[in-house]
Design a protein around this motif. Structure first.
Motif, PDB file in Angstrom:
ATOM      1  N   ALA A  64       0.847  -1.200   0.000  1.00 57.92           N
ATOM      2  CA  ALA A  64       0.000   0.000   0.000  1.00 57.92           C
ATOM      3  C   ALA A  64       0.879   1.245   0.000  1.00 57.92           C
ATOM      4  O   ALA A  64       2.108   1.170   0.183  1.00 57.92           O
ATOM      5  CB  ALA A  64      -0.925  -0.007   1.215  1.00 57.92           C
ATOM      6  N   ASP A  65       0.247   2.370  -0.210  1.00 58.52           N
ATOM      7  CA  ASP A  65       0.933   3.662  -0.140  1.00 58.52           C
ATOM      8  C   ASP A  65       0.398   4.507   1.005  1.00 58.52           C
ATOM      9  O   ASP A  65       1.018   5.500   1.392  1.00 58.52           O
ATOM     10  CB  ASP A  65       0.756   4.415  -1.464  1.00 58.52           C
ATOM     11  N   GLY A  66      -0.747   4.130   1.548  1.00 55.33           N
ATOM     12  CA  GLY A  66      -1.346   4.833   2.663  1.00 55.33           C
ATOM     13  C   GLY A  66      -2.720   4.257   2.946  1.00 55.33           C
ATOM     14  O   GLY A  66      -3.150   3.295   2.306  1.00 55.33           O
ATOM     15  N   TRP A  67      -3.413   4.846   3.912  1.00 54.91           N
ATOM     16  CA  TRP A  67      -4.764   4.395   4.222  1.00 54.91           C
ATOM     17  C   TRP A  67      -5.592   5.574   4.725  1.00 54.91           C
ATOM     18  O   TRP A  67      -5.063   6.630   5.073  1.00 54.91           O
ATOM     19  CB  TRP A  67      -4.754   3.254   5.236  1.00 54.91           C
ATOM     20  N   TYR A  68      -6.902   5.366   4.736  1.00 53.10           N
ATOM     21  CA  TYR A  68      -7.841   6.395   5.182  1.00 53.10           C
ATOM     22  C   TYR A  68      -8.450   6.012   6.527  1.00 53.10           C
ATOM     23  O   TYR A  68      -8.664   4.834   6.813  1.00 53.10           O
ATOM     24  CB  TYR A  68      -8.994   6.567   4.183  1.00 53.10           C
ATOM     25  N   PRO A  97       3.209   7.418   4.822  1.00 54.80           N
ATOM     26  CA  PRO A  97       4.540   7.486   5.430  1.00 54.80           C
ATOM     27  C   PRO A  97       5.251   8.787   5.076  1.00 54.80           C
ATOM     28  O   PRO A  97       5.189   9.251   3.938  1.00 54.80           O
ATOM     29  CB  PRO A  97       5.260   6.272   4.836  1.00 54.80           C
ATOM     30  N   LYS A  98       5.918   9.381   6.047  1.00 58.30           N
ATOM     31  CA  LYS A  98       6.674  10.603   5.807  1.00 58.30           C
ATOM     32  C   LYS A  98       7.762  10.391   4.762  1.00 58.30           C
ATOM     33  O   LYS A  98       8.111  11.308   4.022  1.00 58.30           O
ATOM     34  CB  LYS A  98       7.301  11.084   7.117  1.00 58.30           C
ATOM     35  N   SER A  99       8.302   9.189   4.706  1.00 59.41           N
ATOM     36  CA  SER A  99       9.396   8.885   3.782  1.00 59.41           C
ATOM     37  C   SER A  99       8.952   8.838   2.329  1.00 59.41           C
ATOM     38  O   SER A  99       9.783   8.926   1.423  1.00 59.41           O
ATOM     39  CB  SER A  99      10.018   7.540   4.158  1.00 59.41           C
ATOM     40  N   LEU A 145       5.870  -0.123  12.351  1.00 61.16           N
ATOM     41  CA  LEU A 145       6.240   1.285  12.257  1.00 61.16           C
ATOM     42  C   LEU A 145       5.422   2.102  13.251  1.00 61.16           C
ATOM     43  O   LEU A 145       4.233   1.854  13.448  1.00 61.16           O
ATOM     44  CB  LEU A 145       5.999   1.796  10.842  1.00 61.16           C
ATOM     45  N   THR A 146       6.051   3.066  13.866  1.00 62.37           N
ATOM     46  CA  THR A 146       5.383   3.876  14.881  1.00 62.37           C
ATOM     47  C   THR A 146       4.655   5.065  14.262  1.00 62.37           C
ATOM     48  O   THR A 146       4.865   5.405  13.092  1.00 62.37           O
ATOM     49  CB  THR A 146       6.403   4.398  15.906  1.00 62.37           C
ATOM     50  N   SER A 147       3.840   5.719  15.047  1.00 61.38           N
ATOM     51  CA  SER A 147       3.083   6.873  14.570  1.00 61.38           C
ATOM     52  C   SER A 147       3.998   7.984  14.053  1.00 61.38           C
ATOM     53  O   SER A 147       3.612   8.755  13.162  1.00 61.38           O
ATOM     54  CB  SER A 147       2.196   7.423  15.694  1.00 61.38           C
ATOM     55  N   GLU A 148       5.208   8.070  14.603  1.00 56.00           N
ATOM     56  CA  GLU A 148       6.142   9.099  14.178  1.00 56.00           C
ATOM     57  C   GLU A 148       6.571   8.935  12.721  1.00 56.00           C
ATOM     58  O   GLU A 148       7.133   9.854  12.113  1.00 56.00           O
ATOM     59  CB  GLU A 148       7.388   9.094  15.065  1.00 56.00           C
ATOM     60  N   SER A 149       6.293   7.769  12.141  1.00 63.63           N
ATOM     61  CA  SER A 149       6.678   7.504  10.754  1.00 63.63           C
ATOM     62  C   SER A 149       5.683   8.063   9.747  1.00 63.63           C
ATOM     63  O   SER A 149       5.926   8.001   8.541  1.00 63.63           O
ATOM     64  CB  SER A 149       6.806   5.986  10.528  1.00 63.63           C
ATOM     65  N   PHE A 150       4.555   8.626  10.228  1.00 61.31           N
ATOM     66  CA  PHE A 150       3.457   8.979   9.327  1.00 61.31           C
ATOM     67  C   PHE A 150       3.059  10.446   9.413  1.00 61.31           C
ATOM     68  O   PHE A 150       3.232  11.110  10.431  1.00 61.31           O
ATOM     69  CB  PHE A 150       2.233   8.116   9.635  1.00 61.31           C
ATOM     70  N   ASP A 151       2.500  10.930   8.315  1.00 62.36           N
ATOM     71  CA  ASP A 151       1.786  12.204   8.266  1.00 62.36           C
ATOM     72  C   ASP A 151       0.311  11.907   8.031  1.00 62.36           C
ATOM     73  O   ASP A 151      -0.021  10.880   7.413  1.00 62.36           O
ATOM     74  CB  ASP A 151       2.284  13.080   7.114  1.00 62.36           C
ATOM     75  N   TRP A 152      -0.577  12.796   8.467  1.00 59.68           N
ATOM     76  CA  TRP A 152      -2.005  12.615   8.198  1.00 59.68           C
ATOM     77  C   TRP A 152      -2.682  13.971   8.050  1.00 59.68           C
ATOM     78  O   TRP A 152      -2.289  14.953   8.668  1.00 59.68           O
ATOM     79  CB  TRP A 152      -2.680  11.767   9.270  1.00 59.68           C
TER      80      TRP A 152
END
Length: 228
Positions: A102-106, A122-124, A197-204
């Motif tokens: 995947a590339d992300g989720w809603y 993911p921020k990366s 992966l932790t929450s710090e790895s993501f943007d929303w």
């Protein structure tokens, strides 16, 4: 987890990120998936290890255990991490560990009478590998109730404001371990528990309400909108 993900890239790109030799890929399509609104109940692309090869399969996103069938229950779409070692999931943990690329989720949160969608990525900018379980056997036809569930764990570190659970995303290295059936199901559970992966790895951020329907699948769904 509210049950929508994005799969947009070529399956071979996801496989390459996992580090697999192209010669070890089976049934990988060449074209990009370009589905920005993958929803439960429909078939979506998955990956698994089978006889040393990485196999791509379209499997329905739902699962109905034999126990649930007898009870007349509706199919599940998620499996809680903290329940993976229970007898209910033991068979899937032994033989059915797969990855959903995947590339992300809603996530959709309720605000009055509305459900406001947010997109998590993911921020990366790298690909995501979601731990999943299936009772589908490679090369076998689909039968009612057969499908996959995505493993979820508790949200922490701010993302709890969006939803209390999230899909369990692994690094490429740990995704390969999760699929490796030479590891026991207890070892696989530890990989999932320790390596998510932790929450710090993501943007929303908030996105279009068009996500709430099924007819839209293009990339406007992941564009930020002003918060309501």
């Amino acid at each position: 987890m509210c049950g929508r993900i994005t799969q947009t890239k070529e399956m071979k790109r996801y496989a390459k990120r996992l580090g697999f030799d192209p010669q070890l890929l089976i049934d990988f399509p060449e074209e990009a998936i370009n589905n920005y609104n993958c929803s439960p109940g429909a078939p979506h692309w998955t990956m698994r290890l089978h006889d040393g090869m990485l196999v791509a399969e379209e499997i329905k996103w739902h699962w109905l255990s034999s126990w649930a069938k007898k009870k007349g229950m509706t199919p599940a779409i998620n499996a809680k991490l903290e329940k993976l070692l229970t007898p209910y999931y033991r068979g899937l943990m032994k033989q059915g560990r797969i990855i959903v690329p995947a590339d992300g989720w809603y996530e959709r949160i309720k605000s009055g009478n509305e459900r406001i969608p947010w997109y998590i990525k993911p921020k990366s900018g790298e690909e995501l590998f979601l731990a999943a379980l299936t009772d589908h056997e490679p090369g076998q036809p689909d039968t009612p109730g057969v499908g996959f569930v995505i493993v979820t764990n508790e949200t922490a570190g701010g993302m709890v404001d969006i939803h209390d659970r999230r899909p369990l995303a692994l690094t490429a290295e740990d995704a390969a371990l999760w699929m490796d059936l030479s590891f026991s199901y207890e070892q696989a559970e530890q990989v999932a528990r320790q390596s998510a992966l932790t929450s710090e790895s993501f943007d929303w951020y908030q996105v279009s309400k068009d996500v709430n329907g099924h007819k839209y699948r293009d990339d406007h769904l992941i564009q930020p909108v002003e918060p309501a």
